[in-house]
Scaffold this active site. Structure first.
Site, PDB file in Angstrom:
ATOM      1  N   LYS A  11      14.326 -28.015  26.872  1.00 41.28           N
ATOM      2  CA  LYS A  11      14.630 -26.967  25.893  1.00 41.28           C
ATOM      3  C   LYS A  11      14.477 -25.551  26.480  1.00 41.28           C
ATOM      4  CE  LYS A  11      13.337 -29.851  21.947  1.00 41.28           C
ATOM      5  NZ  LYS A  11      12.592 -29.886  20.660  1.00 41.28           N
ATOM      6  N   TYR A  51      21.268 -31.518  15.556  1.00 40.83           N
ATOM      7  CA  TYR A  51      20.080 -31.708  14.714  1.00 40.83           C
ATOM      8  C   TYR A  51      20.448 -31.846  13.233  1.00 40.83           C
ATOM      9  CZ  TYR A  51      16.698 -30.799  18.474  1.00 40.83           C
ATOM     10  OH  TYR A  51      15.918 -30.886  19.602  1.00 40.83           O
ATOM     11  N   PHE A  59      12.331 -25.886   8.716  1.00 44.68           N
ATOM     12  CA  PHE A  59      12.349 -25.287  10.055  1.00 44.68           C
ATOM     13  C   PHE A  59      13.726 -25.330  10.717  1.00 44.68           C
ATOM     14  CE2 PHE A  59      10.792 -29.703  10.502  1.00 44.68           C
ATOM     15  CZ  PHE A  59      11.740 -30.224  11.377  1.00 44.68           C
ATOM     16  N   ARG A  87       9.541 -41.344  25.368  1.00 44.82           N
ATOM     17  CA  ARG A  87       8.696 -40.752  24.318  1.00 44.82           C
ATOM     18  C   ARG A  87       7.230 -40.712  24.765  1.00 44.82           C
ATOM     19  NH1 ARG A  87      11.306 -39.387  19.940  1.00 44.82           N
ATOM     20  NH2 ARG A  87       9.547 -39.473  18.494  1.00 44.82           N
ATOM     21  N   ASN A 114       8.645 -26.991  22.025  1.00 45.90           N
ATOM     22  CA  ASN A 114       7.914 -28.130  22.591  1.00 45.90           C
ATOM     23  C   ASN A 114       8.580 -28.710  23.845  1.00 45.90           C
ATOM     24  OD1 ASN A 114      10.016 -29.379  21.322  1.00 45.90           O
ATOM     25  ND2 ASN A 114       8.784 -30.788  20.113  1.00 45.90           N
ATOM     26  N   HIS A 117      13.239 -32.752  24.239  1.00 44.04           N
ATOM     27  CA  HIS A 117      13.650 -33.664  23.164  1.00 44.04           C
ATOM     28  C   HIS A 117      13.964 -35.007  23.794  1.00 44.04           C
ATOM     29  CE1 HIS A 117      15.837 -35.442  19.804  1.00 44.04           C
ATOM     30  NE2 HIS A 117      16.703 -35.850  20.708  1.00 44.04           N
ATOM     31  N   GLU A 128      23.450 -39.603  20.394  1.00 42.28           N
ATOM     32  CA  GLU A 128      23.098 -38.358  21.082  1.00 42.28           C
ATOM     33  C   GLU A 128      23.722 -38.282  22.477  1.00 42.28           C
ATOM     34  OE1 GLU A 128      18.834 -37.969  20.938  1.00 42.28           O
ATOM     35  OE2 GLU A 128      18.824 -37.734  18.763  1.00 42.28           O
TER      36      GLU A 128
HETATM   37  P1  CMP Z   1      12.609 -32.772  18.611  1.00 41.87           P
HETATM   38  O1  CMP Z   1      12.000 -34.009  19.153  1.00 41.87           O
HETATM   39  O2  CMP Z   1      13.649 -32.102  19.426  1.00 41.87           O
HETATM   40  O3  CMP Z   1      13.230 -33.085  17.178  1.00 41.87           O
HETATM   41  C1  CMP Z   1      13.286 -32.140  16.136  1.00 41.87           C
HETATM   42  C2  CMP Z   1      12.605 -30.862  16.481  1.00 41.87           C
HETATM   43  O4  CMP Z   1      12.270 -30.042  15.393  1.00 41.87           O
HETATM   44  C3  CMP Z   1      11.270 -31.168  17.121  1.00 41.87           C
HETATM   45  O5  CMP Z   1      11.436 -31.734  18.389  1.00 41.87           O
HETATM   46  C4  CMP Z   1      10.604 -29.811  17.078  1.00 41.87           C
HETATM   47  O6  CMP Z   1      11.004 -28.974  18.142  1.00 41.87           O
HETATM   48  C5  CMP Z   1      11.174 -29.251  15.789  1.00 41.87           C
HETATM   49  N1  CMP Z   1      10.146 -29.293  14.771  1.00 41.87           N
HETATM   50  C6  CMP Z   1       9.592 -30.380  14.223  1.00 41.87           C
HETATM   51  N2  CMP Z   1       8.668 -30.042  13.311  1.00 41.87           N
HETATM   52  C7  CMP Z   1       8.651 -28.683  13.297  1.00 41.87           C
HETATM   53  C8  CMP Z   1       7.913 -27.723  12.570  1.00 41.87           C
HETATM   54  N3  CMP Z   1       6.996 -28.091  11.672  1.00 41.87           N
HETATM   55  N4  CMP Z   1       8.166 -26.420  12.809  1.00 41.87           N
HETATM   56  C9  CMP Z   1       9.108 -26.054  13.717  1.00 41.87           C
HETATM   57  N5  CMP Z   1       9.839 -26.933  14.434  1.00 41.87           N
HETATM   58  C10 CMP Z   1       9.606 -28.221  14.231  1.00 41.87           C
END
Ligand code: CMP
Length: 139
Positions: A11, A51, A59, A87, A114, A117, A128
């Site tokens: 990311k 997404y 969010f 994962r 984070n 993904h 995906e």
């Molecule tokens: P990802 O595994 O890419 O799948 C969905 C994404 O949404 C997740 O990682 C986070 O980056 C984002 N996400 C999930 N929960 C939250 C949250 N509470 N606030 C902001 N972003 C979130």
């Protein structure tokens, strides 16, 4: 265990901080093989489409803004039990809860930024992967 393929996205926070190499090294050390890879700057339409399942979440807007802030590196990983294995390598979505040695523990800032993904099921992995790659790209 079956040989599977899963989709990885490195990311914007990770590309901005030059953590791409460190993350790819952890992926390869885990035994997963990178069978396709591309660096790209997602449009809002692409990020929103990818997404789409999170469209109703509070969010969602923040997620689309973040995912389009800087380039990402999308790749397809192949190996035994690849979906679950990646994962494990990534660690928990929230880096505060991620195990030591995982990508998110080492590199991620918070639950939004984070670093990576990974597909959460084999069925989603197929969707995906097809979102970013043609079958002919997977070598
Ligand atoms: P990802 O595994 O890419 O799948 C969905 C994404 O949404 C997740 O990682 C986070 O980056 C984002 N996400 C999930 N929960 C939250 C949250 N509470 N606030 C902001 N972003 C979130």
């Amino acid at each position: 265990m079956a040989i599977e393929r899963t989709l990885s996205i490195i990311k914007p926070d990770a590309t901005e901080n030059n953590n791409v190499g460190g993350i790819l090294q952890l992926i390869e050390k885990s035994g997963l093989r990178i069978v396709a890879m591309r660096r790209m700057h997602l449009t809002k339409a692409q990020a929103g489409g990818f997404y789409e399942v999170h469209k109703e979440r509070p969010f969602f807007g923040e997620l689309v803004d973040f995912m389009t802030r800087s380039p990402v590196v999308v790749s397809v990983l192949e190996g035994e039990d690849a979906v679950a294995k990646y994962r494990e390598v990534m660690g928990a979505t929230d880096p505060k809860k991620a195990a030591d040695g995982t990508i998110r523990k080492l590199f991620a800032k918070d639950i939004g930024e984070n670093s990576v993904h990974g597909s959460d099921s084999l069925e989603n992995a197929k969707r995906e992967i097809a979102f970013f790659f043609a079958e002919a790209d997977l070598l």
